[in-house]
Design an enzyme around this catalytic site. Sequence first.
Site, PDB file in Angstrom:
ATOM      1  CE  LYS A   1      -1.759  -2.406  10.535  1.00  0.00           C
ATOM      2  NZ  LYS A   1      -0.336  -2.143  10.417  1.00  0.00           N
TER       3      LYS A   1
ATOM      4  CE  LYS B   1       6.691  -5.173   3.248  1.00  0.00           C
ATOM      5  NZ  LYS B   1       5.244  -5.159   3.076  1.00  0.00           N
TER       6      LYS B   1
ATOM      7  CE  LYS C   1       1.219  -6.047   0.994  1.00  0.00           C
ATOM      8  NZ  LYS C   1       2.130  -5.462   1.925  1.00  0.00           N
TER       9      LYS C   1
ATOM     10  N   GLY D   1       0.822  -1.208   0.000  1.00  0.00           N
ATOM     11  CA  GLY D   1       0.000   0.000   0.000  1.00  0.00           C
ATOM     12  C   GLY D   1       0.858   1.261   0.000  1.00  0.00           C
ATOM     13  CG  ASN D   2       3.239   2.319   3.283  1.00  0.00           C
ATOM     14  OD1 ASN D   2       2.609   3.320   3.569  1.00  0.00           O
ATOM     15  ND2 ASN D   2       3.366   1.292   4.095  1.00  0.00           N
TER      16      ASN D   2
HETATM   17  P1  ADP Z   1       4.143  -2.055   2.474  1.00  0.00           P
HETATM   18  O1  ADP Z   1       3.192  -0.947   2.320  1.00  0.00           O
HETATM   19  O2  ADP Z   1       4.798  -2.461   1.196  1.00  0.00           O
HETATM   20  O3  ADP Z   1       3.607  -3.230   3.257  1.00  0.00           O
HETATM   21  P2  ADP Z   1       5.751  -1.391   4.822  1.00  0.00           P
HETATM   22  O4  ADP Z   1       6.010   0.033   5.157  1.00  0.00           O
HETATM   23  O5  ADP Z   1       4.773  -2.152   5.635  1.00  0.00           O
HETATM   24  O6  ADP Z   1       5.396  -1.428   3.276  1.00  0.00           O
HETATM   25  O7  ADP Z   1       7.158  -2.207   4.866  1.00  0.00           O
HETATM   26  C1  ADP Z   1       8.262  -1.790   4.092  1.00  0.00           C
HETATM   27  C2  ADP Z   1       9.220  -0.955   4.949  1.00  0.00           C
HETATM   28  O8  ADP Z   1       9.927  -1.799   5.863  1.00  0.00           O
HETATM   29  C3  ADP Z   1      10.326  -0.273   4.202  1.00  0.00           C
HETATM   30  O9  ADP Z   1       9.920   0.965   3.682  1.00  0.00           O
HETATM   31  C4  ADP Z   1      11.433  -0.111   5.271  1.00  0.00           C
HETATM   32  O10 ADP Z   1      11.473   1.208   5.731  1.00  0.00           O
HETATM   33  C5  ADP Z   1      10.974  -1.013   6.409  1.00  0.00           C
HETATM   34  N1  ADP Z   1      12.002  -1.905   6.982  1.00  0.00           N
HETATM   35  C6  ADP Z   1      12.125  -2.129   8.308  1.00  0.00           C
HETATM   36  N2  ADP Z   1      13.106  -2.990   8.566  1.00  0.00           N
HETATM   37  C7  ADP Z   1      13.646  -3.361   7.378  1.00  0.00           C
HETATM   38  C8  ADP Z   1      14.698  -4.256   7.009  1.00  0.00           C
HETATM   39  N3  ADP Z   1      15.386  -4.959   7.908  1.00  0.00           N
HETATM   40  N4  ADP Z   1      14.977  -4.383   5.690  1.00  0.00           N
HETATM   41  C9  ADP Z   1      14.277  -3.696   4.767  1.00  0.00           C
HETATM   42  N5  ADP Z   1      13.278  -2.827   5.070  1.00  0.00           N
HETATM   43  C10 ADP Z   1      12.946  -2.652   6.363  1.00  0.00           C
HETATM   44 MG    MG Z   2       2.976  -3.264   5.312  1.00  0.00          MG
END
Ligand code: ADP
Ligand code: MG
Length: 309
Positions: free
Chosen positions: A126, A272, A210, A9-10
Amino acid sequence: MLIVIALGGNAIQSSDRRGVEDQWRAVSNAMASVSEVIAEGHSVVLTHGNGPQVGFLLEAFDSLPMTEPRPTLDLAVAMTQGWIGFMMAHALERELTKRGVRKRAVVVPTRVIVNSDDPQGWKPTKPIGRSYTREEAEVLSKRMGWIFKEDPRGGYRRVVPSPMPVKILEVDTISALLQGGFVPIAAGGGGIPLARSNGELRPVEAVVDKDLASSLLAVELRADKFVVLTDVGGVAINYKRLGETWLRRASTKELRKLYEEGQFPPGSMGPKVLSCIKFVEATGKECAIGHLEDAYRVIKGEAGTTIGE
Ligand code: ADP
Ligand code: MG
């Protein structure tokens, strides 16, 4: 090969790129890559996040006069499934047509049964939507029964539970669509959470992650690959700290250890990594995490982080 691809989403709508044009551009770029993969003969199921979008809707509802009823969270999630799903379907069909592929995308409003027995998952943890003053929070908590927590950045934010998904209700529908040659777009925003109460499935005021819902869908569909596209180039150790290292390949065992060391925060990279571990362990197949802008190369395993046994 059947590939389940989750879009962040981001990555679609970040705080500095909020406009509709920006969203179309991000979605269209990702769908161009996805259409390349489909043109090669692979079957694809798309899923997507909705954090920024659901936050936007809740904020918009809050600008209604206090006397107007607010749509509940399940309805807000359903709206984002239509919103983002439509953009993806429309952009994907256009990209497929450019490549001479006659396939249709179908948006599936998706419901997910969550684990109602796990007390951990029912803790409101959350934060969603914007920050409120103490007075506003008090009014809303009386009126709506919402729970607020003080935000370390100031003010109060609504907090909701994020229970574990256990079953995707539409999995047979999605399988049938695949059989029929369609490209299903499903489990948007982690799906609309339902829980059993008095023998009936009812929507709950919660949000499902998600990535976890997408991984569950990929397992239930027996996908050959699970791909998570986000706004970073993959999984890093010591992210944004001294000794930052980006992983090209990792085993579930290595990742589990790093996960337990706290390398991947909850609410961003944590789910993830966990989703990928779950998929690989359940299927023996590979998962990849990478940047939305590198979508084609991430899917092919040429960019991002690939996770295997
Ligand atoms: P999405 O909307 O794709 O789910 P999120 O913001 O939930 O995105 O997750 C992606 C973010 O995770 C990245 O923008 C990054 O800032 C963060 N992040 C935190 N820890 C890590 C890590 N160890 N490696 C890579 N990204 C990380
Ligand atoms: Mg996310």
